[in-house]
Write a protein that holds these residues in place. Structure first.
Motif, PDB file in Angstrom:
ATOM      1  N   GLU A 109       0.831  -1.205   0.000  1.00  0.00           N
ATOM      2  CA  GLU A 109       0.000   0.000   0.000  1.00  0.00           C
ATOM      3  C   GLU A 109       0.867   1.257   0.000  1.00  0.00           C
ATOM      4  O   GLU A 109       0.546   2.243  -0.661  1.00  0.00           O
ATOM      5  N   TRP A 110       1.986   1.226   0.747  1.00  0.00           N
ATOM      6  CA  TRP A 110       2.909   2.369   0.730  1.00  0.00           C
ATOM      7  C   TRP A 110       3.425   2.590  -0.694  1.00  0.00           C
ATOM      8  O   TRP A 110       3.477   3.724  -1.177  1.00  0.00           O
ATOM      9  N   ILE A 111       3.859   1.494  -1.327  1.00  0.00           N
ATOM     10  CA  ILE A 111       4.425   1.581  -2.672  1.00  0.00           C
ATOM     11  C   ILE A 111       3.377   2.098  -3.658  1.00  0.00           C
ATOM     12  O   ILE A 111       3.680   2.918  -4.530  1.00  0.00           O
ATOM     13  N   LYS A 112       2.146   1.621  -3.517  1.00  0.00           N
ATOM     14  CA  LYS A 112       1.059   2.074  -4.390  1.00  0.00           C
ATOM     15  C   LYS A 112       0.829   3.569  -4.232  1.00  0.00           C
ATOM     16  O   LYS A 112       0.654   4.304  -5.220  1.00  0.00           O
ATOM     17  N   TYR A 113       0.844   4.043  -2.979  1.00  0.00           N
ATOM     18  CA  TYR A 113       0.655   5.472  -2.701  1.00  0.00           C
ATOM     19  C   TYR A 113       1.792   6.285  -3.322  1.00  0.00           C
ATOM     20  O   TYR A 113       1.564   7.318  -3.978  1.00  0.00           O
ATOM     21  N   LEU A 114       3.025   5.806  -3.139  1.00  0.00           N
ATOM     22  CA  LEU A 114       4.191   6.527  -3.659  1.00  0.00           C
ATOM     23  C   LEU A 114       4.192   6.537  -5.180  1.00  0.00           C
ATOM     24  O   LEU A 114       4.480   7.565  -5.802  1.00  0.00           O
ATOM     25  N   ASN A 115       3.864   5.418  -5.799  1.00  0.00           N
ATOM     26  CA  ASN A 115       3.813   5.354  -7.261  1.00  0.00           C
ATOM     27  C   ASN A 115       2.745   6.294  -7.818  1.00  0.00           C
ATOM     28  O   ASN A 115       2.905   6.868  -8.900  1.00  0.00           O
ATOM     29  N   GLY A 116       1.656   6.453  -7.065  1.00  0.00           N
ATOM     30  CA  GLY A 116       0.623   7.402  -7.476  1.00  0.00           C
ATOM     31  C   GLY A 116       1.149   8.827  -7.517  1.00  0.00           C
ATOM     32  O   GLY A 116       0.854   9.592  -8.449  1.00  0.00           O
ATOM     33  N   LEU A 117       1.965   9.180  -6.528  1.00  0.00           N
ATOM     34  CA  LEU A 117       2.575  10.515  -6.507  1.00  0.00           C
ATOM     35  C   LEU A 117       3.522  10.700  -7.693  1.00  0.00           C
ATOM     36  O   LEU A 117       3.580  11.770  -8.299  1.00  0.00           O
ATOM     37  N   VAL A 118       4.276   9.640  -8.001  1.00  0.00           N
ATOM     38  CA  VAL A 118       5.226   9.708  -9.121  1.00  0.00           C
ATOM     39  C   VAL A 118       4.478   9.911 -10.446  1.00  0.00           C
ATOM     40  O   VAL A 118       4.864  10.753 -11.268  1.00  0.00           O
ATOM     41  N   LYS A 119       3.408   9.166 -10.647  1.00  0.00           N
ATOM     42  CA  LYS A 119       2.641   9.273 -11.885  1.00  0.00           C
ATOM     43  C   LYS A 119       1.976  10.637 -12.043  1.00  0.00           C
ATOM     44  O   LYS A 119       1.788  11.132 -13.151  1.00  0.00           O
ATOM     45  N   GLN A 120       1.635  11.257 -10.902  1.00  0.00           N
ATOM     46  CA  GLN A 120       1.034  12.592 -10.928  1.00  0.00           C
ATOM     47  C   GLN A 120       2.095  13.695 -10.943  1.00  0.00           C
ATOM     48  O   GLN A 120       1.783  14.873 -10.834  1.00  0.00           O
ATOM     49  N   GLU A 122       4.220  14.435  -8.686  1.00  0.00           N
ATOM     50  CA  GLU A 122       4.299  15.102  -7.394  1.00  0.00           C
ATOM     51  C   GLU A 122       5.472  14.588  -6.564  1.00  0.00           C
ATOM     52  O   GLU A 122       5.716  15.070  -5.456  1.00  0.00           O
ATOM     53  N   ALA A 123       6.200  13.605  -7.100  1.00  0.00           N
ATOM     54  CA  ALA A 123       7.339  13.047  -6.380  1.00  0.00           C
ATOM     55  C   ALA A 123       8.292  12.379  -7.361  1.00  0.00           C
ATOM     56  O   ALA A 123       7.903  11.966  -8.457  1.00  0.00           O
ATOM     57  N   VAL A 124       9.563  12.289  -6.946  1.00  0.00           N
ATOM     58  CA  VAL A 124      10.589  11.580  -7.704  1.00  0.00           C
ATOM     59  C   VAL A 124      11.307  10.652  -6.737  1.00  0.00           C
ATOM     60  O   VAL A 124      11.726  11.074  -5.659  1.00  0.00           O
ATOM     61  N   ILE A 125      11.442   9.386  -7.127  1.00  0.00           N
ATOM     62  CA  ILE A 125      12.144   8.413  -6.294  1.00  0.00           C
ATOM     63  C   ILE A 125      13.591   8.316  -6.770  1.00  0.00           C
ATOM     64  O   ILE A 125      13.854   8.074  -7.953  1.00  0.00           O
ATOM     65  N   ASN A 126      14.528   8.510  -5.856  1.00  0.00           N
ATOM     66  CA  ASN A 126      15.943   8.447  -6.194  1.00  0.00           C
ATOM     67  C   ASN A 126      16.431   7.001  -6.212  1.00  0.00           C
ATOM     68  O   ASN A 126      15.757   6.086  -5.732  1.00  0.00           O
ATOM     69  N   ASP A 135       6.979  20.457  -6.030  1.00  0.00           N
ATOM     70  CA  ASP A 135       5.990  21.518  -6.073  1.00  0.00           C
ATOM     71  C   ASP A 135       5.320  21.500  -7.448  1.00  0.00           C
ATOM     72  O   ASP A 135       5.697  20.737  -8.337  1.00  0.00           O
ATOM     73  N   LYS A 136       4.347  22.348  -7.651  1.00  0.00           N
ATOM     74  CA  LYS A 136       3.611  22.388  -8.919  1.00  0.00           C
ATOM     75  C   LYS A 136       4.504  22.747 -10.098  1.00  0.00           C
ATOM     76  O   LYS A 136       4.267  22.330 -11.224  1.00  0.00           O
TER      77      LYS A 136
END
Length: 342
Positions: A109-120, A122-126, A135-136
């Motif tokens: 569930e954590w990974i799903k939440y984080l991947n959702g941010l990446v697709k939107q 709103e986040a980048v995973i290093n 930010d926007k």
């Protein structure tokens, strides 16, 4: 004979000074070599590259009702994969680990939440599995450049203030002033509005739910949490670890917010400078130079005392650089006098 002893003592002083000062340059070099991703990933506890879970001992009371332990996180991180599109997945072979299904479901569930941010976007995973919240406009969102009141904070206290985000959760850093606000707010009882507001500026959870989550995992509820924070505070603030992302985030650790390596080196360099100044007696050709130098030295010393005891005016690294610059003329003068006496 006396001259030989004098020269030998000067050599000893020079070697001692070099021993004290040399770590300063190694720290500066190693810091300058860090990439942006590594700077985000590095913690005061000494996390190493490629491992987003530093060894952390919980000095305060144990947390209860926590689904996923940090040991589980460490095991599962070895099976994480960063995909070409920037999302995370767990290698199916993780099933051979001796970890319960409820834990792995929670992590998924954590990974799903984080991947959702990446697709939107709103986040980048290093590559080291640390996370940049965007930010926007695509810039990295921090407490310093946040464009909304929830994210903005003024750095006024001693110690680090900010946050790091990882695939497994958050590390929140509070300086000495913020820490006092935290434990006073929580220990006062009621809704602990001020304390919850400081935490919720990073974790995107409604304050009422965040308060409920904290009460659910800590003995003594919010008051117990405040006492835990006060117990861990040693003058430089605290670091609070939350495991889980978004609505799944729960507190799992309170630690000293120690960032004193630079301060220790600054103190050693200041003492080396004082030692040289006393030993050389007349380090400069004119007395007026000596008076000017003493004035600068006392200014740096006063800045060091204020910065480490009262208000964090500048970063420890910048203070260290300023100190080295002020001590350099004295060290150069010492080297010249040593060569002339040979």
């Amino acid at each position: 004979m006396k001259e030989k002893k004098h020269n030998g003592f000067k050599t000893f002083v020079m070697v001692l000074t070099l021993i004290l000062v040399s770590p300063v340059f190694s720290i500066s070099v190693s810091a300058s070599e860090l990439t942006d991703n590594e700077k985000l990933h590095t913690e005061t506890t000494g996390a190493s590259k490629g491992n987003s879970v530093p060894d952390q001992k919980l000095n305060s009371e144990e947390f209860k009702n926590v689904k996923v332990s940090m040991n589980d996180v460490k095991k599962l991180e070895a099976y994480l994969k960063l995909n070409a599109d920037g999302t995370l997945t767990l290698d199916p072979s993780y099933t051979k680990l001796d970890i319960s299904r409820s834990v792995t479901n929670e992590v998924q569930e954590w990974i799903k939440y984080l991947n959702g941010l990446v697709k939107q976007k709103e986040a980048v995973i290093n590559s080291d599995f640390s996370v940049k919240i965007l930010d926007k406009d695509g810039s990295v969102l921090t407490l310093e450049n946040g464009n909304n009141n929830k994210m903005k904070v003024a750095k006024k206290g001693c110690g680090r203030s900010g946050h790091d985000v990882y695939w497994w959760g958050y590390n929140l850093y509070f300086d000495c002033n913020e820490t006092r606000t935290l434990y006073q707010s929580f220990k006062a009882g009621g809704g602990a509005t001020s304390g919850i507001a400081l935490i919720s500026r990073v974790i995107p959870v409604p304050p009422t739910q965040l308060a409920s989550v904290i009460s659910g995992v800590i003995g003594g509820g919010l008051v117990g949490f405040g006492q835990m924070i006060q117990d861990e505070h040693e003058g430089h603030g605290v670091r609070i670890r939350f495991t889980g992302l978004g609505y799944a985030a729960v507190p799992t650790g309170v630690f000293h917010n120690k960032n004193e390596r630079g301060e220790t080196m600054t103190f050693l360099v200041l003492m080396a400078g004082l030692f040289l100044f006393i030993y050389m007696k007349e380090p400069f050709s004119k007395k007026v130079y000596a008076y000017v130098y003493v004035a600068f030295y006392l200014m740096v010393l006063a800045l060091y005392i204020i910065n480490t005891t009262f208000v964090n005016l500048i970063s420890s690294r910048l203070l260290l650089i300023v100190t080295v610059i002020v001590i350099s003329p004295l060290f150069i003068s010492f080297l010249k006098s040593s060569n002339e006496s040979r």
